[in-house]
Design a protein around this motif. Structure first.
Motif, PDB file in Angstrom:
ATOM      1  N   VAL A 129       0.834  -1.209   0.000  1.00  0.00           N
ATOM      2  CA  VAL A 129       0.000   0.000   0.000  1.00  0.00           C
ATOM      3  C   VAL A 129       0.863   1.251   0.000  1.00  0.00           C
ATOM      4  N   VAL A 130       1.879   1.258   0.873  1.00  0.00           N
ATOM      5  CA  VAL A 130       2.754   2.431   0.962  1.00  0.00           C
ATOM      6  C   VAL A 130       3.455   2.683  -0.371  1.00  0.00           C
ATOM      7  N   LEU A 131       3.975   1.622  -0.984  1.00  0.00           N
ATOM      8  CA  LEU A 131       4.673   1.785  -2.258  1.00  0.00           C
ATOM      9  C   LEU A 131       3.744   2.307  -3.344  1.00  0.00           C
ATOM     10  N   LEU A 132       2.548   1.742  -3.439  1.00  0.00           N
ATOM     11  CA  LEU A 132       1.616   2.170  -4.482  1.00  0.00           C
ATOM     12  C   LEU A 132       1.171   3.610  -4.277  1.00  0.00           C
ATOM     13  N   VAL A 133       0.887   3.968  -3.016  1.00  0.00           N
ATOM     14  CA  VAL A 133       0.456   5.340  -2.744  1.00  0.00           C
ATOM     15  C   VAL A 133       1.578   6.328  -3.044  1.00  0.00           C
ATOM     16  N   TRP A 134       2.801   5.972  -2.711  1.00  0.00           N
ATOM     17  CA  TRP A 134       3.926   6.865  -2.999  1.00  0.00           C
ATOM     18  C   TRP A 134       4.137   7.043  -4.505  1.00  0.00           C
ATOM     19  N   LEU A 135       4.062   5.934  -5.243  1.00  0.00           N
ATOM     20  CA  LEU A 135       4.228   6.028  -6.690  1.00  0.00           C
ATOM     21  C   LEU A 135       3.156   6.910  -7.319  1.00  0.00           C
ATOM     22  N   ALA A 136       1.957   6.844  -6.763  1.00  0.00           N
ATOM     23  CA  ALA A 136       0.850   7.598  -7.368  1.00  0.00           C
ATOM     24  C   ALA A 136       0.862   9.063  -6.978  1.00  0.00           C
ATOM     25  N   PHE A 137       1.184   9.374  -5.716  1.00  0.00           N
ATOM     26  CA  PHE A 137       0.979  10.736  -5.227  1.00  0.00           C
ATOM     27  C   PHE A 137       2.273  11.480  -4.877  1.00  0.00           C
ATOM     28  N   ARG A 138       3.375  10.759  -4.749  1.00  0.00           N
ATOM     29  CA  ARG A 138       4.675  11.386  -4.488  1.00  0.00           C
ATOM     30  C   ARG A 138       4.597  12.392  -3.335  1.00  0.00           C
ATOM     31  N   SER A 139       3.880  11.996  -2.291  1.00  0.00           N
ATOM     32  CA  SER A 139       3.717  12.888  -1.151  1.00  0.00           C
ATOM     33  C   SER A 139       3.574  12.053   0.112  1.00  0.00           C
ATOM     34  N   PHE A 140       4.050  12.602   1.212  1.00  0.00           N
ATOM     35  CA  PHE A 140       3.951  11.892   2.479  1.00  0.00           C
ATOM     36  C   PHE A 140       2.545  11.951   3.061  1.00  0.00           C
ATOM     37  N   SER A 141       1.837  13.033   2.776  1.00  0.00           N
ATOM     38  CA  SER A 141       0.522  13.240   3.385  1.00  0.00           C
ATOM     39  C   SER A 141      -0.467  12.115   3.053  1.00  0.00           C
ATOM     40  N   PRO A 142      -0.643  11.699   1.786  1.00  0.00           N
ATOM     41  CA  PRO A 142      -1.569  10.584   1.507  1.00  0.00           C
ATOM     42  C   PRO A 142      -1.180   9.305   2.235  1.00  0.00           C
ATOM     43  N   ILE A 143       0.153   9.042   2.323  1.00  0.00           N
ATOM     44  CA  ILE A 143       0.595   7.828   3.018  1.00  0.00           C
ATOM     45  C   ILE A 143       0.239   7.902   4.498  1.00  0.00           C
ATOM     46  N   ALA A 144       0.531   9.052   5.126  1.00  0.00           N
ATOM     47  CA  ALA A 144       0.283   9.193   6.553  1.00  0.00           C
ATOM     48  C   ALA A 144      -1.206   9.105   6.876  1.00  0.00           C
ATOM     49  N   LEU A 145      -2.034   9.819   6.085  1.00  0.00           N
ATOM     50  CA  LEU A 145      -3.466   9.819   6.379  1.00  0.00           C
ATOM     51  C   LEU A 145      -4.110   8.465   6.071  1.00  0.00           C
ATOM     52  N   THR A 146      -3.691   7.820   4.991  1.00  0.00           N
ATOM     53  CA  THR A 146      -4.218   6.478   4.702  1.00  0.00           C
ATOM     54  C   THR A 146      -3.809   5.500   5.793  1.00  0.00           C
ATOM     55  N   ALA A 147      -2.543   5.583   6.236  1.00  0.00           N
ATOM     56  CA  ALA A 147      -2.086   4.720   7.325  1.00  0.00           C
ATOM     57  C   ALA A 147      -2.873   4.999   8.602  1.00  0.00           C
ATOM     58  N   LEU A 148      -3.192   6.278   8.857  1.00  0.00           N
ATOM     59  CA  LEU A 148      -3.986   6.635  10.032  1.00  0.00           C
ATOM     60  C   LEU A 148      -5.347   5.957   9.996  1.00  0.00           C
ATOM     61  N   SER A 149      -5.998   5.992   8.823  1.00  0.00           N
ATOM     62  CA  SER A 149      -7.318   5.353   8.712  1.00  0.00           C
ATOM     63  C   SER A 149      -7.212   3.851   8.923  1.00  0.00           C
TER      64      SER A 149
END
Length: 775
Positions: free
Chosen positions: A271-291
């Protein structure tokens, strides 16, 4: 014009604050939960409860409890002296191993010295079935000749009783018949059995802690392996066979711990790898991980609140939640990337109908798992439904407030969004019809080869070497199985013993035909008072005639001592060590009646089961219990019931889709139908047995698969929606694909079904999307 958005903003802030309070309560609960040790580690919770009467369930539980703490070790060598030497080294190594088990003398060892002491005063009341038939049917002359031969045979002076007291030598034969119920024999202070050209020392251990503790740490098997190595230093040819339910439980614990790490961390990394490849930002990773964290935490809390505790394997399954719960966050950030100028709250309000519909279909599918007869699956259903709901609420309530970063695009995201236009659409062309027919033929061919199985072994995952050792130990010791037995009930202790004896008369015919090695019953050790009186009269009559015949032929003046034997009573028997071998068969009062069980030895032919069941016809209080058959029948019934539920679920989901999309609802629903058919067909081609876990996976696929169609219909032609589908489907596929690697057959079948189904619905959903030109 501004009052509406202002009121909406206040409602949104109130919802965000209310959800914050809920999350704080969840955090407080976790602080108490992990301190209280409420994690359930009992592997038996995975098994279904047979639909049987309470007394049968109680009897099954008592037998299972007796076996759940025992580990039997057979230590072998080519000769007896070497086997004893190896056993000595083995014991020394085990004492220093720190393994949570202690040596326990067998029931036979404890009772050997007590048997003669207890039964000798009542020996005139004790006959085996063979002895009874001999006394009743053999002519007097034949019996006289047998007594004379016994009188003159060498070693007659070493008899357990004098000739006048036991002219036919029946007393030692009765004792020998009791010891024959176990093939192990005392020898030089050890318990010994011989087989496969090896002399075996039998060692018995009892688990000191919880017998089914799934700590994830292997302690029993390493201790056994180390003890074997110590024994082989003195006796290189030493062999070992170890059997017992705790060994299987420990194996499941180690495997569960490994799979928690593999599934959970593997899915999270994907999940982390795919989100990073798509959005190139820490915020989507952090908030998705929070959920995801809040979703898992909520799942634990709700499950603990409903069931009182959480099973460890619920957490194993919950790890796969990572592959589903991130869909809401990913969909939001994919939409943000496509519409960077839209305010977060406005965007979330636009996405809310589709996300809510996706949540509803997924929760329905998860909760459907709870209708299965497994307490563990019910926990998994509640855990997953609560976790998904919590992840959804986290995304809806908090993301518009916490997302302050400026959306960034990436080449990966641009490529995925652009790939939607390259997917063909279903237009009903001739080529598409031909391809459809070919795929339909392939699916039909797989479905024809599909074979259903409700065998409980397909839900287990014990290593083959453990199963082989268990089978060999059972063969060498003649251990009865707790899977099939007779349960005998009566209003009084004497009534239940008399009913046992009536059953044994029918079993004797099967034993004489060598279809069954034997049986074990309380009345073998404690005959009913009525049986004792009849045998005493029969024995007195026959032996008195024999003594008279011997005196007449030999001119002796022998006199049979007057019978002064005392009757055996349950109270005396249960209080004496001589009852140790038969006491596990005496269940006492269960559900208002005295209850015993009759165990069977050497039951190997499944074709014999119907005949054994028919023996209970006309016998009051006697019931045949086939736990394996009952569970298989239960699994079969639930497989059909869940199949009907699956069909009903498709109808309900289609109705929900129709309420939103009307005539276009089939576009969101059909890909999941095709994926389900393909998953079943592939398993038919692979020869994988079709079982209840496959149905459960198809139910889950229904909830997951329609989400992709919903997103594509809600946002027609939107590359951002397709990006969310691709990322969500990829992570879901990885999560459940890793389940397919499980060594537990049921989890493997579950994961394989979803791995195939998710891949197909992912690929097919864009084919049935609507044209951007259609309004």
């Amino acid at each position: 014009m501004t009052a509406g958005p202002a009121a909406s903003g206040r409602a949104w802030r109130l919802a965000a604050f209310a959800w914050l309070l809920c999350v704080l309560l969840i955090a407080a609960h976790h602080w108490q939960f992990w301190r209280g040790g409420r994690l359930d580690t009992d592997v038996l919770a995975l098994l279904p409860r047979a639909e049987q009467s309470p007394e049968v369930a109680r009897a099954s539980d008592v037998l299972a409890q007796g076996a759940s703490r025992q580990v039997v070790v057979l230590l072998g060598a080519p000769d007896w002296a070497s086997a004893k030497q190896a056993a000595q080294q083995w014991r020394t190594a085990m004492e220093g191993s720190g393994a949570p088990m202690q040596s326990s003398a067998s029931a036979g060892e404890r009772a050997v010295d007590a048997l003669f002491e207890f039964y000798a005063p009542s020996r005139d009341r004790l006959l085996t079935p063979g002895q009874r038939r001999q006394l009743e049917q053999d002519p007097a002359q034949v019996q006289l000749e047998r007594a004379l031969a016994l009188l003159h045979q060498p070693g007659a002076g070493a008899r357990l009783a004098d000739f006048a007291s036991d002219p036919l030598g029946l007393w030692p034969q009765w004792l020998q018949a009791r010891s024959a119920q176990s093939r192990a024999r005392p020898r030089d202070g050890e318990l010994w059995v011989s087989g496969e050209g090896v002399e075996w020392v039998v060692l018995r251990y009892e688990i000191t802690g919880q017998p089914f503790s799934l700590s994830g740490e292997a302690r029993l098997q390493p201790a056994l392996d180390a003890a074997l190595q110590a024994a082989r230093k003195e006796v290189p040819q030493a062999r070992v066979l170890a059997a017992g339910l705790p060994l299987h439980a420990e194996s499941a614990a180690v495997r569960a711990s490994r799979e928690v790490s593999t599934i959970g961390w593997g899915s999270l990394a994907a999940v982390v790898l795919l989100v990073w490849l798509a959005f190139r930002s820490f915020s989507p990773i952090a908030l998705t991980a929070l959920s995801l964290v809040i979703g898992v935490a909520a799942g634990v809390s709700v499950t603990a609140w409903m069931f009182g505790q959480v099973h460890l394997l619920t957490l194993v399954f919950g790890a796969s939640l990572v592959g589903v719960a991130e869909d809401y966050g990913i969909h939001y950030f994919a939409a943000r990337q496509s519409e960077p100028s839209t305010r977060p709250r406005t965007l979330m309000r636009k996405l809310l109908p589709g996300l809510a519909l996706a949540l509803a279909t997924s929760v329905v599918a998860y909760l459907a798992l709870g209708l299965a007869p497994f307490p563990g699956l019910r926990q998994m259903a509640v855990f997953s439904a609560a976790g998904l709901t919590a992840a959804f609420l986290t995304a809806i309530c908090w993301f518009p407030w916490l997302d302050r970063a400026v959306p960034r695009s990436s080449r990966f995201a641009d490529f995925v969004r652009g790939s939607l236009a390259r997917f063909p659409r279903w237009q009903g062309s001739r080529r598409q019809h031909i391809a459809t027919c070919l795929l339909a033929l392939a699916c039909i061919g797989g479905a024809v080869q599909l074979r259903a199985s409700d065998d409980l072994r397909h839900w287990q995952g014990s290593p083959p070497e453990l199963l082989q050792a268990q089978w060999k130990v059972g063969q060498l010791l003649g251990t009865p199985s707790v899977a099939q037995f007779y349960m005998v009930r009566g209003a009084t202790a004497q009534e239940v013993l008399e009913r046992e004896e009536a059953l044994k008369e029918r079993l004797d015919g099967i034993v004489e035909a060598r279809l069954l090695a034997g049986y074990a019953a309380v009345s073998d050790w404690l005959p009913s008072l009525r049986r004792q009186e009849r045998d005493a009269r029969l024995l007195t009559q026959v032996e008195t005639q024999l003594i008279s015949g011997v005196n007449r032929l030999l001119g002796e003046r022998l006199a049979r001592p007057p019978s002064a034997s005392r009757p055996l009573t349950p109270q005396e028997w249960l209080a004496h060590p001589a009852s140790a071998a038969g006491r596990p068969l005496w269940l006492g009062e269960v559900e208002g009646a005295y209850t015993t069980v009759v165990m069977l030895h050497g039951l190997q032919d499944p074709a014999l089961l119907p005949r054994l069941q028919s023996l209970t016809d006309g016998l009051a209080g006697v019931r045949w219990v086939d736990r394996s058959g009952d569970i298989a029948s239960l699994l079969g019934r639930y497989r059909w019931a869940m199949t009907l539920l699956l069909l009903a679920g498709h109808v309900l989901v289609f109705a929900a889709l129709w309420s939103r999309f009307r005539a276009a609802a089939w576009r969101a629903w059909l890909p999941t139908v095709l994926a389900s058919v393909a998953a079943v067909a592939v398993q038919g081609w692979l020869g994988v047995p079709f079982q209840l876990s496959n149905i459960l996976a198809l139910l889950l696929l229904l909830g997951i698969g329609v989400d992709y169609g919903i997103f594509l219909l809600e946002h027609r032609g939107d590359g951002g929606a397709w990006l969310a589908v691709v990322l969500g489907a990829a992570s879901t596929w990885l999560a459940f694909g890793l389940l397919a690697l499980s060594s537990t057959p049921a989890l493997h079948a579950f994961g394989l079904t979803l791995m195939i189904g998710v891949a197909v619905v992912w690929a097919v959903s864009p084919v049935f999307r609507r044209s951007e030109a259609v309004q």
